[in-house]
Design an enzyme around this catalytic site. Structure first.
Site, PDB file in Angstrom:
ATOM      1  N   VAL A 441      21.115  30.580  -0.296  1.00  0.00           N
ATOM      2  CA  VAL A 441      20.892  31.917  -0.855  1.00  0.00           C
ATOM      3  C   VAL A 441      19.417  32.185  -1.132  1.00  0.00           C
ATOM      4  O   VAL A 441      18.591  31.284  -1.139  1.00  0.00           O
ATOM      5  CB  VAL A 441      21.726  32.121  -2.140  1.00  0.00           C
ATOM      6  CG1 VAL A 441      23.200  31.973  -1.837  1.00  0.00           C
ATOM      7  CG2 VAL A 441      21.307  31.127  -3.220  1.00  0.00           C
ATOM      8  N   GLU A 442      19.106  33.461  -1.380  1.00  0.00           N
ATOM      9  CA  GLU A 442      17.742  33.942  -1.647  1.00  0.00           C
ATOM     10  C   GLU A 442      16.757  33.518  -0.561  1.00  0.00           C
ATOM     11  O   GLU A 442      15.627  33.115  -0.848  1.00  0.00           O
ATOM     12  CB  GLU A 442      17.263  33.496  -3.042  1.00  0.00           C
ATOM     13  CG  GLU A 442      17.970  34.215  -4.176  1.00  0.00           C
ATOM     14  CD  GLU A 442      17.301  34.006  -5.523  1.00  0.00           C
ATOM     15  OE1 GLU A 442      16.227  33.380  -5.576  1.00  0.00           O
ATOM     16  OE2 GLU A 442      17.854  34.476  -6.527  1.00  0.00           O
ATOM     17  N   GLY A 443      17.193  33.617   0.680  1.00  0.00           N
ATOM     18  CA  GLY A 443      16.364  33.214   1.806  1.00  0.00           C
ATOM     19  C   GLY A 443      16.726  31.820   2.243  1.00  0.00           C
ATOM     20  O   GLY A 443      16.308  30.838   1.627  1.00  0.00           O
TER      21      GLY A 443
END
Length: 741
Positions: A441-443
């Site tokens: 997640v988040e990149g």
């Protein structure tokens, strides 16, 4: 009077170079440009420069929680940790209990980043980070539930971009938990590539609350949305179009972000995802031609099409807090639990931690815990000083989650069967199962390492590259050429200086590289300055020779990102040591952290040079960077043993390394029971050693019968055996308890 030599240079040299540069500059999408321009740069510019200004880093404020934040950690956060049982949550309820939800809302956990004037706690980034880290060491479900409303989402976006009306309405409701937020960005066809999203809104007129208003009809399909199944307020990203030109001449307005109450007609909240068997609320949502007023856009209609910039600017700061805090918590937790377990668990009549093969992974855990906590605190403090460090936040997200993965894997190996048998007594498996979530997640980490850290860092942190690119975008030909002339020749001088600096420092082993007077740590500053000079030279050469190809040669870009990351992480470790007053007992941890990163930097440079497509320049660069061969070794076995021993002893050093995690009581599974067992074993072991050495007796009952030990000593040995037996137990289940309908 104009300088005639400069004018000659401008027309004879800069002009044709500029023409070539404009043609060779790779195309850049609007989303790429906005991502590159988002946020701020900080100490990474010094590392790109090849001669870091150590005073800049060391003069930055020392990380320090406020009294209010510390009280919140010691009070409500400690209480919350005692209320949650991750085994029960993940296997039975698959959600936090109603009591826990109510407590989280009442104590204001959802409003840590919201200022007090809007009903929030108004915590610093460091305070927010500390709360998330502590909760994560007891319950990942609770940590993620609290982390998301305080990270990228409606609250963060409203604070920076919302209208006053939006702030006054929503922020108090978010702070109190009356509204539960989620944020919808990812769609099935577009994950990390936001430009490919098919979610679409069209500006039109429609009826809202009985009145005709200017609004938009939006259709979307989102997935992987944390808190989505229970959210009352949806932050929604979509592409907005104005085919009838109701807002102006432009038809494709771009990515837009709106706040949508989930009880709006047409909003469909889907069922739940089950990511890696984690129980935090996560699921899809969608809508078809849902009408919403334009003033639902965050910041109002004037922010139509500005959503992507809003998102990446918010992410620049938020990504430096949430996952690094969770990952640092995991590193500290594995350090404390695994060190204690390795000391109390015996095989072949020895604690398993005394075997060198176990000490090496224990040292990796200790070094990572020290390094990550340093980077977490220092970067969060930079955010509190007003920085939005987009490059550093990417470094932290990637390396924190990757080191978490390594720490947990090492911990699982050391615990052996204890860690793989699921049940309420298994305190390690929940973290192991959650690791892939943090990686993704988040990149996603592959994307972050290969495209973002150096790709974005090279442009933002380089002293001249962004100026050259800006000149290429300048529509006025004369202004463009003037700006490019200044930038490109400044760049040329910088490259020449980088070559000389790198060669000199590598030839002399870094003995003359810049360093503060930092006592025993001074040589490490010199070696980082030396590595920074090498990085500046290699990165410069790659950008000049490969140009736009470097963007596509992701393996090379990733390795340059690894070098930049290592330089920053090692610098953070040095600042932490200095900020804490150079404690002598922490010296092995600092040594391990910095030497490990220096070796990682060296490996990345070596692999870059081995894969650089221009072989003659690669050969020359190798002689400039490694004139005497590769100078840095991995931490020695002796040093690794010293770090491992820190984890296996009850000491101030161990407490300082693992400060901020949840410990619990002596009867709580995990840190509480293990700490209790460790203290008892450390008290009993000198007695047992004396019996073996002086009397060749291993059975304390025999020693008691011969009056070689006192009754009190017998009790100490029995208490240690009982505590050890308790922590090494694993769960078993009746057959029917494991059957599923």
């Amino acid at each position: 009077m104009a300088n005639p030599l400069k004018a000659l240079r401008r027309n004879l040299l800069s002009k044709p170079i500029f023409g070539w540069y404009r043609k060779s500059l790779p195309p850049m999408s609007d989303t790429e440009r906005e991502a590159i321009e988002a946020g701020t740069v900080w100490f990474e510019t010094e590392l790109f420069d090849g001669k870091p200004d150590w005073d800049m880093l060391l003069s930055a404020p020392k990380p320090q929680l406020t009294e209010e934040e510390q009280a919140f950690l010691d009070g409500p956060t400690e209480t919350l940790c005692g209320m949650v049982d991750e085994w029960e949550i993940s296997t039975q309820t698959l959600d936090l209990s109603d009591e826990v939800w109510a407590y989280i809302k009442k104590q204001g956990f959802f409003g840590m980043i919201i200022p007090k004037e809007h009903g929030g706690l108004g915590f610093t980034a460091l305070g927010h980070s500390a709360v998330v880290m502590k909760i994560a060491t007891k319950s990942l479900t609770a940590a993620v539930t609290i982390m998301v409303p305080n990270s990228l989402g409606p609250g963060e976006l409203l604070l920076h971009y919302g209208t006053e009306k939006q702030k006054k309405h929503y922020l108090p409701r978010l702070a109190s938990g009356e509204d539960i937020p989620c944020f919808g960005l990812t769609s099935p066809q577009a994950g990390s590539d936001a430009a490919a999203m098919r979610d679409k809104g069209v500006v039109c007129k429609g009826t809202f609350e009985g009145k005709e208003v200017l609004g938009m009809r939006v259709s979307w399909s989102k997935r992987y949305i944390t808190l989505g199944p229970v959210a009352t307020l949806l932050g929604l990203a979509f592409k907005l179009y104005d085919p009838d030109h109701l807002l102006g001449d432009k038809e494709d307005l771009g990515i837009t972000v709106a706040l949508v109450p989930t009880d709006t007609p047409g909003v469909k909240i889907g069922r739940r995802h089950w990511p890696s068997r984690q129980a935090f609320q996560n699921g899809p949502n969608s809508g078809e031609d849902v009408f919403m007023p334009l003033d639902w856009i965050i910041g109002g209609p004037e922010n139509a099409g500005k959503g992507w910039r809003m998102l990446v600017e918010s992410l620049a700061a938020g990504r430096a807090i949430s996952l690094p805090s969770l990952s640092t918590g995991a590193a500290k937790y594995t350090a404390r639990t695994t060190g204690a377990y390795a000391r109390v668990r015996k095989q072949f009549n020895l604690p398993v931690g005394f075997f060198e093969g176990v000490k090496l992974p224990l040292a990796r855990i200790a070094g990572s815990a020290y390094l990550l906590d340093a980077a977490r605190e220092i970067t969060a403090t930079a955010v509190d000083q007003g920085e939005k460090p987009s490059v550093l936040s990417a470094i932290l997200k990637y390396h924190a989650t990757e080191r978490m993965r390594t720490c947990v894997n090492d911990a699982m190996d050391i615990h052996g069967g204890k860690a793989i048998c699921d049940g309420p007594q298994n305190y390690m498996l929940p973290t192991y199962l959650a690791v892939p979530v943090g990686i993704t997640v988040e990149g996603a980490n592959i994307l972050t390492r290969n495209l973002i850290i150096f790709g974005q860092g090279a442009i933002r942190a380089h002293p001249y590259l962004l100026k050259e690119m800006a000149a290429a975008q300048e529509p006025d030909p004369e202004k463009a050429l003037d700006a490019f002339d200044d930038a490109v020749w400044g760049h040329a001088a910088f490259q020449a200086a980088s070559l000389g600096r790198a060669f000199w420092h590598n030839l002399t082993g870094g003995r003359f590289a810049a360093a503060p007077d930092a006592g025993p740590a001074t040589p490490y500053y010199r070696q980082i300055s030396r590595a920074s000079a090498s990085f500046a030279l290699v990165a410069e050469t790659a950008m000049v020779m490969l140009g736009g190809r470097l963007k596509r040669l992701e393996g090379l870009s990733a390795r340059l990102g690894d070098v930049l990351s290592g330089l920053y992480l090692a610098s953070c470790a040095l600042k932490r040591f200095e900020d804490q007053g150079r404690p002598a007992s922490d010296w092995p941890l600092l040594q391990y952290a910095v030497e490990d990163e220096l070796h990682n930097i060296q490996t990345a440079l070596d692999e870059f040079l081995r894969n650089f497509p221009a072989r003659v320049p690669a050969w020359i660069l190798r002689r400039l960077v490694f004139p005497w061969g590769r100078p840095h070794d991995r931490p020695s076995d002796k040093l690794s043993g010293e770090c491992a021993d820190i984890l296996m002893e009850a000491s101030g050093t161990r407490d300082r390394l693992t400060k901020g995690i949840y410990l619990g009581g002596a009867n709580e599974v995990g840190t509480g029971m293990l700490d209790d067992a460790l203290k008892k074993v450390l008290k009993a072991d000198p007695i047992l050693r004396r019996l073996r050495k002086d009397h060749d007796i291993r059975d304390p009952k025999v020693a008691e019968a011969r009056d070689l030990i006192t009754g009190e000593e017998v009790q100490l040995i029995a208490a240690a055996d009982q505590a050890t037996d308790r922590v090494i137990q694993v769960d078993d289940f009746a057959q029917d308890a494991l059957e599923r309908e």
